[in-house]
Design an enzyme around this catalytic site. Structure first.
Site, PDB file in Angstrom:
ATOM      1  N   CYS A  13       7.012   6.796  -5.447  1.00  0.00           N
ATOM      2  CA  CYS A  13       5.896   7.740  -5.278  1.00  0.00           C
ATOM      3  C   CYS A  13       6.304   9.174  -5.578  1.00  0.00           C
ATOM      4  O   CYS A  13       5.993   9.695  -6.635  1.00  0.00           O
ATOM      5  CB  CYS A  13       5.344   7.621  -3.861  1.00  0.00           C
TER       6      CYS A  13
HETATM    7  N1  LIG Z   1       4.998   1.742  -1.975  1.00  0.00           N
HETATM    8  C1  LIG Z   1       4.480   2.837  -1.516  1.00  0.00           C
HETATM    9  O1  LIG Z   1       4.994   3.422  -0.551  1.00  0.00           O
HETATM   10  C2  LIG Z   1       3.239   3.418  -2.123  1.00  0.00           C
HETATM   11  C3  LIG Z   1       2.551   4.360  -1.399  1.00  0.00           C
HETATM   12  C4  LIG Z   1       1.406   4.877  -1.947  1.00  0.00           C
HETATM   13  C5  LIG Z   1       0.994   4.521  -3.210  1.00  0.00           C
HETATM   14  N2  LIG Z   1       1.704   3.620  -3.897  1.00  0.00           N
HETATM   15  C6  LIG Z   1       1.209   3.259  -5.227  1.00  0.00           C
HETATM   16  O2  LIG Z   1       0.651   1.964  -5.130  1.00  0.00           O
HETATM   17  C7  LIG Z   1       0.850   1.254  -6.368  1.00  0.00           C
HETATM   18  C8  LIG Z   1       1.570  -0.047  -6.059  1.00  0.00           C
HETATM   19  O3  LIG Z   1       2.825   0.287  -5.536  1.00  0.00           O
HETATM   20  P1  LIG Z   1       3.749  -0.763  -4.764  1.00  0.00           P
HETATM   21  O4  LIG Z   1       4.807   0.010  -4.099  1.00  0.00           O
HETATM   22  O5  LIG Z   1       2.911  -1.700  -3.963  1.00  0.00           O
HETATM   23  O6  LIG Z   1       4.382  -1.558  -6.001  1.00  0.00           O
HETATM   24  P2  LIG Z   1       5.100  -2.971  -5.975  1.00  0.00           P
HETATM   25  O7  LIG Z   1       5.919  -3.018  -7.182  1.00  0.00           O
HETATM   26  O8  LIG Z   1       5.701  -3.203  -4.641  1.00  0.00           O
HETATM   27  O9  LIG Z   1       3.879  -4.020  -6.092  1.00  0.00           O
HETATM   28  C9  LIG Z   1       3.111  -4.136  -7.226  1.00  0.00           C
HETATM   29  C10 LIG Z   1       2.852  -5.623  -7.424  1.00  0.00           C
HETATM   30  O10 LIG Z   1       1.977  -5.766  -8.544  1.00  0.00           O
HETATM   31  C11 LIG Z   1       2.362  -6.940  -9.229  1.00  0.00           C
HETATM   32  N3  LIG Z   1       1.813  -6.870 -10.567  1.00  0.00           N
HETATM   33  C12 LIG Z   1       2.275  -6.285 -11.643  1.00  0.00           C
HETATM   34  N4  LIG Z   1       1.469  -6.464 -12.699  1.00  0.00           N
HETATM   35  C13 LIG Z   1       0.454  -7.154 -12.252  1.00  0.00           C
HETATM   36  C14 LIG Z   1      -0.717  -7.646 -12.845  1.00  0.00           C
HETATM   37  N5  LIG Z   1      -1.010  -7.460 -14.123  1.00  0.00           N
HETATM   38  N6  LIG Z   1      -1.544  -8.341 -12.055  1.00  0.00           N
HETATM   39  C15 LIG Z   1      -1.240  -8.543 -10.741  1.00  0.00           C
HETATM   40  N7  LIG Z   1      -0.136  -8.098 -10.124  1.00  0.00           N
HETATM   41  C16 LIG Z   1       0.681  -7.417 -10.881  1.00  0.00           C
HETATM   42  C17 LIG Z   1       3.864  -6.951  -9.169  1.00  0.00           C
HETATM   43  O11 LIG Z   1       4.355  -8.258  -9.352  1.00  0.00           O
HETATM   44  C18 LIG Z   1       4.108  -6.425  -7.743  1.00  0.00           C
HETATM   45  O12 LIG Z   1       4.202  -7.467  -6.836  1.00  0.00           O
HETATM   46  C19 LIG Z   1       1.601   2.214  -7.270  1.00  0.00           C
HETATM   47  O13 LIG Z   1       0.683   2.939  -8.022  1.00  0.00           O
HETATM   48  C20 LIG Z   1       2.279   3.174  -6.288  1.00  0.00           C
HETATM   49  O14 LIG Z   1       2.524   4.424  -6.850  1.00  0.00           O
HETATM   50  C21 LIG Z   1       2.791   3.042  -3.398  1.00  0.00           C
END
Ligand SMILES: NC(=O)c1ccc[n+]([C@@H]2O[C@H](COP(=O)([O-])OP(=O)(O)OC[C@H]3O[C@@H](n4cnc5c(N)ncnc54)[C@H](O)[C@@H]3O)[C@@H](O)[C@H]2O)c1
Length: 440
Positions: free
Chosen positions: A276
């Site tokens: 992030c």
């Molecule tokens: N982790 C955090 O603390 C956090 C906080 C706020 C915002 N975000 C945002 O949230 C979003 C997700 O982050 P995250 O940390 O959960 O990521 P992550 O990598 O933990 O999870 C994303 C998931 O999406 C899956 N994925 C990828 N391509 C895909 C597709 N085409 N269809 C379905 N699934 C698919 C991946 O396999 C993975 O499991 C990002 O934009 C991130 O910036 C994350």
């Protein structure tokens, strides 16, 4: 609002709607469980076969989701995960939580959003609401998703289907704030889109705030994370300033925090990590570059934060030098590999850079992290070594990078070896002060 919108809202209120979560990662899995626990039937869509298998076996891989809670939802038939995107047409609401990293040139990589939008386009039907939650640049929902979902003229946004952006605010391992009690911002393409999305989130979140556009909602998230990046950069720069002035930055920050107004405490550290704070400001500066505006402060802050691992490695070399020891061949122990306390997430962790920098100078680097049993980075495969008196005694310098609660700091306090404490965990109130060198 038309009957379709009202129908959807009523199905949310009665918990009769079916909810789809695309991407079951740190963001998506907790959200899926929250909706399932609220009584909704939830389908999780993933591209990772192992994650689909784990979810359907009730085995959680996200620290914030206890397996027993996940298993209860799966066992009750309220949550299932699938690789089958054809089923996207079954659900009434789709929340998209896929990665938004940077590509090799440091620019936004929205390929995951594009591929999911393409999958939704193939199955979209009247009466669906689609909400993008992945952090991204302002304009993604309207300029990238909307045309793909409506250009064939079959369905009209705000009439037949509803489209909105709602930033994810999860703070992994935050003991106080979770999904339910963290206010949720929502911005829709139309007023009906806003109302339908608000009704969806109001079922699982105490406070939902509607803003005037998807762009405002997208920018809200970027402001939140850029605000942290800029203020952490200031704290990091202050730590270098204090170091050069021979003043204790932690004492200065503590003293400044005594001011009851006009000051917010941020602390220096070894650098930023996770997906992030080190990433999101680049989404803002990239978008503004396309509009021929340079976000100087935003970019400078990212630069200062990105330089901290190198600064820490140099400080460790200074500590060795003070003992008359070269870095080459020195035994260096890095304590903590995760990017922040009490999480196992090592994405973009500064520990990875610090290990690589010191190993690159010929140091024998090992690490200890109770939450990260192994590390694979840039061709280096490391296992976490147990913390012991013997290990500490043979370490020429110890660098604390992550201040996990589960680490035995008393053992570190007693070892008498040079310690570089980038988190000031050893000097925290209530712990007897030791001769640990600190960043700043
Ligand atoms: N982790 C955090 O603390 C956090 C906080 C706020 C915002 N975000 C945002 O949230 C979003 C997700 O982050 P995250 O940390 O959960 O990521 P992550 O990598 O933990 O999870 C994303 C998931 O999406 C899956 N994925 C990828 N391509 C895909 C597709 N085409 N269809 C379905 N699934 C698919 C991946 O396999 C993975 O499991 C990002 O934009 C991130 O910036 C994350």
């Amino acid at each position: 609002m038309n009957a379709l919108a009202e129908g959807l809202i009523s199905r949310f209120e009665k918990r009769e709607a079916q909810v789809g979560i695309v991407g079951l990662g740190y963001v998506g899995l907790p959200l899926a469980v929250e909706f399932a626990d609220e009584g909704f039937s939830v389908i999780g869509f993933e591209v990772s076969e192992s994650k689909v298998k784990s979810v359907n076996q009730g085995r959680s891989y996200v620290g914030d989701v206890p397996s027993d809670r996940l298993a209860a939802c799966v066992g009750a038939g309220r949550l299932e995960a699938t690789l089958d995107y054809g089923r996207l047409g079954e659900v009434d609401a789709i929340c998209i939580c896929v990665p938004t990293p940077l590509n090799k040139t440091g620019d936004p990589d929205v390929s995951y959003i594009i591929s999911v939008t393409e999958s939704i386009r193939k199955t979209i039907r009247a009466g669906q609401v689609i909400v993008l939650e992945s952090t991204t640049y302002p304009g993604t929902t309207r300029e990238l998703m909307l045309p793909a979902l409506s250009d064939d003229g079959r369905l009209e946004v705000g009439e037949d289907f509803f489209l909105a952006f709602s930033p994810e605010r999860v703070d992994p391992s935050n003991p106080v704030y979770g999904i339910r009690n963290t206010p949720k911002v929502v911005g829709g393409i139309s007023e009906a889109c806003c109302e339908v999305a608000r009704a969806l989130y109001s079922t699982v979140i105490e406070k939902v705030i509607v803003v005037g556009s998807t762009e405002a909602a997208e920018l809200t998230k970027l402001l939140e994370n850029t605000f942290r990046s800029v203020n952490i950069a200031l704290a990091n720069e202050m730590s270098i300033v204090c170091d050069k002035l021979g003043v204790d930055v932690w004492e200065v920050i503590e003293a400044a925090s005594s001011k009851p107004f006009g000051f917010m405490k941020f602390t220096p550290g070894p650098g930023l990590g996770g997906h992030c704070i080190p990433v999101d400001p680049h989404y803002l500066s990239w978008k503004m570059k396309t509009l021929d505006y340079k976000t100087r402060l935003v970019e400078l802050a990212s630069e200062i934060n990105a330089e901290m691992p190198r600064y820490v490695a140099e400080k460790a070399a200074d500590l060795l030098n003070a003992q008359g020891k070269p870095v080459k061949g020195a035994m260096v122990l890095v304590v903590g590999a995760a990017y922040k306390r009490d999480t196992a997430d090592t994405r973009e962790s500064p520990a990875l850079d610090i290990i690589q920098l010191l190993a690159g100078k010929g140091a024998q680097v090992s690490y200890h992290d109770p939450l990260v049993p192994s590390l694979a980075h840039e061709g280096q495969d490391l296992e976490s070594v147990p913390l012991s008196e013997a290990l500490l005694a043979e370490s020429d310098v110890i660098v604390i990078v992550t201040d996990h609660s589960a680490i035995d700091y008393n053992l570190l306090r007693r070892c008498g070896q040079p310690i570089l404490d980038t988190r000031n965990v050893m000097g925290r109130k209530g712990s007897p002060a030791v001769a640990a060198a600190r960043v700043g």
